[in-house]
Enzyme design. Structure first.
Site, PDB file in Angstrom:
ATOM      1  N   ARG A 167       7.687   9.217  -0.782  1.00  0.00           N
ATOM      2  CA  ARG A 167       6.293   9.134  -0.340  1.00  0.00           C
ATOM      3  C   ARG A 167       6.100   9.983   0.906  1.00  0.00           C
ATOM      4  O   ARG A 167       6.570   9.637   1.992  1.00  0.00           O
ATOM      5  CB  ARG A 167       5.893   7.692  -0.049  1.00  0.00           C
ATOM      6  CG  ARG A 167       4.473   7.581   0.502  1.00  0.00           C
ATOM      7  CD  ARG A 167       3.857   6.192   0.409  1.00  0.00           C
ATOM      8  NE  ARG A 167       4.491   5.220   1.286  1.00  0.00           N
ATOM      9  CZ  ARG A 167       4.014   3.985   1.485  1.00  0.00           C
ATOM     10  NH1 ARG A 167       2.922   3.589   0.844  1.00  0.00           N
ATOM     11  NH2 ARG A 167       4.648   3.150   2.280  1.00  0.00           N
ATOM     12  N   ASP A 447       4.956  -3.458   7.837  1.00  0.00           N
ATOM     13  CA  ASP A 447       4.893  -2.023   8.062  1.00  0.00           C
ATOM     14  C   ASP A 447       3.525  -1.696   8.634  1.00  0.00           C
ATOM     15  O   ASP A 447       2.764  -2.588   9.023  1.00  0.00           O
ATOM     16  CB  ASP A 447       5.208  -1.236   6.786  1.00  0.00           C
ATOM     17  CG  ASP A 447       4.138  -1.378   5.699  1.00  0.00           C
ATOM     18  OD1 ASP A 447       3.093  -2.018   5.947  1.00  0.00           O
ATOM     19  OD2 ASP A 447       4.348  -0.849   4.598  1.00  0.00           O
TER      20      ASP A 447
END
Length: 532
Positions: A167, A447
């Site tokens: 990603r 996160d």
């Protein structure tokens, strides 16, 4: 090809860069990055400006709509290109940052795939970013190892490993350590460009290819931009069109109104959509923050059973399967709870139920944040998905309307919810500033997405003077009392003598500034990035 010396003169580094990683940032690699930048950067900025224009319409009370100009795409009978053999079965995917230990453990975890993350779970320090590229090169070459002398442990790859996906950072993020023609480079193009430049031929030799997750897209024209980047890079590297494959994270509220369009724009490269549930909640609050009467309850009360979340999840399944691609479920953020078997069992049962629901709904796979959850998730998908995927489950039984996708969730706002958001937001920002983007807090792996929900909710509740469950309003005075109390708790836990060794004072200031600012900051990582 342009003269290498001429093109690398266009590269500068920020003043705090001391390691120039000559094995990664070769002249040929830098030439590729400059070429990508000169071809695609101006369009990236146009797309980011279009986001601002769209937000102005939402600020006036509008909701997203299904685009009129693309009705033929939504109603047409077409499918995306076939999915490669090694991505047909993705029933459990593990995700995490690109540090060396994580890469090895994730590839060895027993999950079908591993998403190596340069985005939300990675603090983009210079070393994290470029060493992450080296770690992925070593992983693809099957040479990656790690010696932990302090713990007396060594790490290496198993014979069988997960399939690797990467990603890159979202379109809004720059790479401030690299300047091209005097401007900060795109984080998206740096992450993507270095990875494909160094790994494409090795991956093809291994019988696979460069596979990606694309984050935070808000409009189908952004998907078109990525398709053009993929196509150009394939030509530059002399590989067949359609070699690179992508899964798009559906983690913005606007994306749910353009699912077919996203797939269509990347139809030669796309293999799936993923329900990025935490960023989706963040986007939902952010986009409608100025709507009259709009309020979202405590973060813990918004689940996949919440109507607007359930609507988007099932719509993703329906549209993906119609177009012949995977519909991936969301993240289980729980981590093992040591020394408390009862609490650990309860957490694992919560994960099990979540994955059972996804498998029964028609998802083709799911995400976990910790290797200990792979087996739990795998068992549920093995039970309810005996085939490699469920693309045959078309979900023609559902019809999702515009109203379904934006229905305001019911629930309450509590002082405990405010305190938790402040505490988690500060703790995460402090860790991020120290270079850690995946942070274990209260038995959950946090996160940037979950930290974004935390600070955005407090900002919004304060802006509208939200009414708490006990009847009080969250005004500036009450917020400041709660904030200062939470700050003092953290200071006591850390210890005054140790505080100077941390980034907490900066984290306190950043969180508070983000919350009390009249103007909403689109991403907390943008102001915080200047300090790493």
């Amino acid at each position: 090809m342009k003269n290498i010396d001429e093109i690398t003169k266009k590269i500068e580094y920020s003043g705090n860069v001391s390691n120039f990683y000559p094995e990664i940032l070769t002249q040929s690699a830098l030439t590729f990055l400059v070429t990508l930048h000169e071809k695609f950067e101006s369009k990236r900025f146009e797309l980011l400006e279009s986001r601002k224009a769209a937000q102005l319409t939402f600020d006036d009370g509008a909701f997203p709509t299904f685009p009129e100009e693309t009705v033929s795409i939504r109603e047409g009978e077409w499918q995306a290109a076939p999915t490669p053999a090694d991505l047909q079965d993705r029933r459990v995917e593990i995700t995490g940052p690109v540090d060396r230990k994580m890469v090895i453990n994730a590839l060895n975890s027993g999950a079908k795939t591993f998403m190596a993350d340069f985005e939300d779970s990675n603090s983009p320090t210079w070393d994290n970013t470029i060493q992450g590229q080296q770690n992925l090169i070593d992983a693809n070459n099957k040479t990656i190892t790690l010696e932990d002398k302090q713990r007396g442990k060594s790490y290496k790859l198993n014979k069988e490993t997960a399939v690797l996906l990467v990603r890159p950072r979202g379109l809004h993020l720059n790479e401030r350590h690299i300047l091209i023609n005097g401007k900060e480079a795109s984080g998206s193009l740096v992450d993507f460009g270095l990875y494909v430049f160094h790994n494409t031929q090795v991956l093809l030799g291994n019988g696979t290819a460069p596979y990606f997750y694309l984050p935070k897209l808000e409009h189908y024209l952004e998907a078109r931009w990525w398709d053009e980047v993929f196509t150009f890079a394939e030509q530059y590297l002399d590989v067949a069109h359609g070699t690179f494959k992508a899964t798009i994270l559906i983690e913005t509220i606007t994306a749910s109104f353009q699912l077919d369009e996203f797939i269509y724009e990347l139809k030669d490269h796309i293999v799936g959509l993923n329900c990025g549930r935490w960023d989706y909640i963040f986007s939902y609050i952010k986009k409608f923050r100025n709507h009259r009467g709009f309020v979202v309850p405590n973060r813990d009360q918004v689940t996949m059973a919440t109507p607007f979340m359930a609507a988007y999840s099932t719509l993703v399944i329906q549209r993906c399967h119609k177009r012949g691609i995977h519909a991936m479920g969301g993240m289980a953020a729980q981590i093992p709870i040591k020394n408390d078997p009862e609490a650990n069992a309860a957490a694992l049962e919560k994960v099990r139920k979540d994955k059972e629901h996804e498998a029964k709904s028609g998802h083709d796979g799911t995400w976990v944040a910790h290797p200990a959850l792979v087996e739990v998730a795998m068992k549920e998908f093995d039970t309810y998905m005996p085939t490699p995927n469920q693309k045959h489950v078309l979900r023609d039984d559902i019809s999702i309307s515009k109203a379904d996708l934006v229905e305001i969730p019911k629930g309450t706002i509590t002082e405990a919810g405010i305190r938790k958001n402040i505490n988690v937001g500060i703790l995460y920002i402090e860790a991020w500033l120290r270079g850690n983007g995946a942070v274990a807090l209260y038995n959950l792996m946090e996160d940037a997405a979950t930290a974004e929900i935390s600070r955005t909710q407090v900002w919004h509740w304060l802006k509208i003077n939200a009414t708490l469950e006990d009847g009080r309003s969250l005004d500036k005075k009450l917020y400041q009392e709660i904030f200062e109390d939470e700050v003092n708790k953290i200071k006591r836990e850390v210890g005054t003598e140790k505080l100077a060794e941390t980034k907490f004072q900066l984290a306190f200031d950043l969180f508070n500034e983000l919350v009390i600012s009249e103007d909403f900051e689109e991403f907390l990582t943008l102001p915080a990035y200047q300090y790493i």
